[in-house]
Scaffold this active site. Structure first.
Site, PDB file in Angstrom:
ATOM      1  N   ARG A 110       0.809  -1.230   0.000  1.00 19.34           N
ATOM      2  CA  ARG A 110       0.000   0.000   0.000  1.00 19.34           C
ATOM      3  C   ARG A 110       0.836   1.271   0.000  1.00 19.34           C
ATOM      4  NH1 ARG A 110      -3.071  -3.086   3.550  1.00 19.34           N
ATOM      5  NH2 ARG A 110      -4.776  -4.063   2.420  1.00 19.34           N
TER       6      ARG A 110
ATOM      7  N   LYS B  31       3.057  11.871 -10.700  1.00 20.92           N
ATOM      8  CA  LYS B  31       2.160  11.014 -11.484  1.00 20.92           C
ATOM      9  C   LYS B  31       2.907   9.743 -11.840  1.00 20.92           C
ATOM     10  CE  LYS B  31      -1.020  14.295 -13.578  1.00 20.92           C
ATOM     11  NZ  LYS B  31      -1.532  14.887 -14.829  1.00 20.92           N
TER      12      LYS B  31
ATOM     13  N   GLU C 260       9.715  19.373 -24.255  1.00 21.02           N
ATOM     14  CA  GLU C 260       9.065  19.695 -22.962  1.00 21.02           C
ATOM     15  C   GLU C 260       9.725  20.927 -22.319  1.00 21.02           C
ATOM     16  OE1 GLU C 260       6.295  18.248 -21.885  1.00 21.02           O
ATOM     17  OE2 GLU C 260       6.239  16.259 -22.819  1.00 21.02           O
TER      18      GLU C 260
ATOM     19  N   LYS D  68       7.499  23.874 -13.079  1.00 22.15           N
ATOM     20  CA  LYS D  68       6.531  22.791 -12.923  1.00 22.15           C
ATOM     21  C   LYS D  68       6.156  22.611 -11.452  1.00 22.15           C
ATOM     22  CE  LYS D  68       5.107  18.202 -14.082  1.00 22.15           C
ATOM     23  NZ  LYS D  68       5.313  16.928 -14.733  1.00 22.15           N
TER      24      LYS D  68
ATOM     25  N   GLU E 180      -4.604  18.167  -9.908  1.00 22.30           N
ATOM     26  CA  GLU E 180      -5.237  18.642 -11.135  1.00 22.30           C
ATOM     27  C   GLU E 180      -6.731  18.856 -10.958  1.00 22.30           C
ATOM     28  OE1 GLU E 180      -3.541  16.769 -14.504  1.00 22.30           O
ATOM     29  OE2 GLU E 180      -4.780  17.850 -15.918  1.00 22.30           O
TER      30      GLU E 180
ATOM     31  N   ARG F  85      -2.600  22.636 -12.988  1.00 25.53           N
ATOM     32  CA  ARG F  85      -1.811  21.619 -13.691  1.00 25.53           C
ATOM     33  C   ARG F  85      -2.163  21.492 -15.164  1.00 25.53           C
ATOM     34  NH1 ARG F  85       0.482  16.613 -10.155  1.00 25.53           N
ATOM     35  NH2 ARG F  85       1.630  16.217 -12.047  1.00 25.53           N
TER      36      ARG F  85
ATOM     37  N   ASN G 135      -0.355  20.996 -20.002  1.00 21.66           N
ATOM     38  CA  ASN G 135      -0.762  20.281 -21.212  1.00 21.66           C
ATOM     39  C   ASN G 135      -0.647  21.129 -22.467  1.00 21.66           C
ATOM     40  OD1 ASN G 135      -1.406  17.574 -20.615  1.00 21.66           O
ATOM     41  ND2 ASN G 135      -3.064  18.349 -19.350  1.00 21.66           N
TER      42      ASN G 135
ATOM     43  N   HIS H  67      -0.318  19.509 -25.776  1.00 20.40           N
ATOM     44  CA  HIS H  67      -0.562  18.086 -25.565  1.00 20.40           C
ATOM     45  C   HIS H  67      -1.900  17.581 -26.097  1.00 20.40           C
ATOM     46  CE1 HIS H  67       3.115  18.126 -23.326  1.00 20.40           C
ATOM     47  NE2 HIS H  67       2.993  16.858 -22.976  1.00 20.40           N
TER      48      HIS H  67
ATOM     49  N   HIS I 217      -1.163  14.535 -28.213  1.00 18.34           N
ATOM     50  CA  HIS I 217      -1.730  13.209 -27.911  1.00 18.34           C
ATOM     51  C   HIS I 217      -2.548  12.685 -29.097  1.00 18.34           C
ATOM     52  CE1 HIS I 217      -1.435  13.948 -23.302  1.00 18.34           C
ATOM     53  NE2 HIS I 217      -0.400  13.265 -23.739  1.00 18.34           N
TER      54      HIS I 217
ATOM     55  N   HIS J 299       6.905  10.896 -28.014  1.00 17.61           N
ATOM     56  CA  HIS J 299       5.987  11.817 -27.339  1.00 17.61           C
ATOM     57  C   HIS J 299       6.423  13.281 -27.549  1.00 17.61           C
ATOM     58  CE1 HIS J 299       3.387  13.606 -24.350  1.00 17.61           C
ATOM     59  NE2 HIS J 299       4.441  14.083 -23.706  1.00 17.61           N
TER      60      HIS J 299
HETATM   61 ZN    ZN Z   1       4.519  15.567 -22.241  1.00 15.75          ZN
END
Ligand code: ZN
Ligand code: ADP
Length: 361
Positions: free
Chosen positions: A119, A141, A183, A222, A232, A239, A243, A246, A250, A263
């Protein structure tokens, strides 16, 4: 020489240490953990294990190490299972500690394993790609991909510390370095016009003396955003600003089956599309679009899609984006070079025009 940045997240706060070589700093932590009777397990990938075999041995000595296959394929539920079994086989208890030494794939996978194992146990990151240094090592994340999409299973699990040793970047393939630079450009565009001007004047390169400072600045920007919106939840800003480029990026990755663009490369085209959308919405002048494109191109990144992609497919995919709300994708737009904001409903015509301007039809 090393330098330190603290990410302030209450009792989940942690330091990020920057330097060319951080052997001494990692040793100090490892010795402290060993002194406290805490077991360490290291997760890396096979490329890093091979190319940096000596550095890893110097850093972690005889600590048990699992090297997963390099590449996005390792961010799977199956591989997560193997990492968890490895931690169990190493006999880690609740005081055990995971070190993730590698790119974003290793960080996301090992971080998620640390979040699940018993956990949740502590983990440290030792990012070895530019992308992981500026992006995945701040924010907590972690996760893996499902058949239905990328990063669909995961957890917020902040590391206990991050060691950013830019010396690792000397062996990074040029294409991967460029992808990480996307980035960096993104971060400058959304949060620091002066940093953008520096990248514009002279593009980053792997042996760059400015590298540690630039990576630090990206982490600082960041961190500032994550501190204000850890999970977020903020509607505007927060946050979601991270993006930038993105929603477009994406969609490009997905429509091309994750096979043609790294990416960062998809994000590079996405940044150009976001600049063009911002121009369409009357937020920035043509000259800013030109600055964005020139800087992206100067970092050996694409400003247009390599082969025309269907706008209808891209729009359909963007509408299903994980970050979309009620079928309308949210776009991050530029208000200036160095300042961004989130818009919820953009006229489809404007989005289509942006797609067309980056070579889609
Ligand atoms: Zn990215
Ligand atoms: P990212 O960090 O971009 O999310 P990965 O974790 O897949 O992506 O890393 C990109 C590729 O670079 C992988 O093939 C990985 O094995 C390799 N790699 C990572 N760090 C280094 C390094 N310092 N030198 C050379 N190759 C590296």
């Amino acid at each position: 020489m090393s330098d330190l940045l603290k990410v302030h997240l209450g009792d989940r706060s942690y330091p990020i240490v920057f330097g060319e070589d951080l052997t001494a700093q990692v040793h100090a932590i490892a010795a402290e953990l060993a002194f406290g009777g805490r077991k360490i397990a290291v997760v890396t990938d096979r490329n890093v294990a091979r190319i940096h075999a000596k550095a890893l041995r110097v850093l972690f000595g005889e600590s048990p190490t699992l090297a997963v296959a390099a590449g996005e394929g390792s961010k799977s539920v199956a591989e997560l299972g193997r990492v968890l079994e490895f931690l169990a086989a190493c006999g880690l208890d609740r005081s055990g500690v995971v070190f993730a030494a590698g790119g974003g794939v290793v960080g996301d996978l090992a971080g998620f394993a640390a979040a699940c194992y018993l956990r949740g146990i502590d983990y440290y990151q030792v990012p070895t790609t530019l992308l992981a240094m500026v992006d995945s090592s701040v924010g907590g994340k972690t996760g893996v991909n499902l058949k239905a999409g990328k990063n669909l299973a995961g957890a917020f699990h902040q590391p206990h510390g991050v060691f950013i040793a830019t010396g690792f970047l000397r062996t990074l393939p040029a294409r991967e370095f460029a992808a990480g630079a996307a980035e960096v450009i993104k971060t400058a565009l959304l949060g620091d016009g002066e940093l953008f001007a520096k990248l514009e004047q002279s593009p980053l390169s792997p042996g760059d003396a400015r590298l540690a400072g630039v990576v630090r600045r990206c982490c600082e920007i960041k961190a500032g955003i994550v501190e204000a919106d850890e999970r977020e939840r903020a509607g505007e800003g927060g946050r979601a600003l991270l993006n930038l480029g993105h929603t477009f990026g994406h969609a490009i990755e997905q429509v091309t089956g994750y096979a043609q663009y790294l990416h960062g490369e998809a994000v590079a085209v996405g940044l150009c599309a976001a600049a063009r959308l911002s121009r369409r919405l009357g937020l920035i002048p043509d000259s800013d679009v030109a600055r964005v494109e020139a800087t992206v191109a100067a970092h050996a990144l694409p400003v247009r899609v390599r082969t025309a992609l269907s706008i209808a497919s891209l729009m359909a995919v963007a509408a299903r984006d994980k970050k979309a709300r009620g079928g309308s994708p949210r776009f991050v737009v530029l208000k200036a070079v160095g300042r961004a904001s989130v818009v919820g409903s953009v006229a489809p015509d404007a989005v289509e025009a942006a797609w067309r301007e980056v070579g889609c039809s």
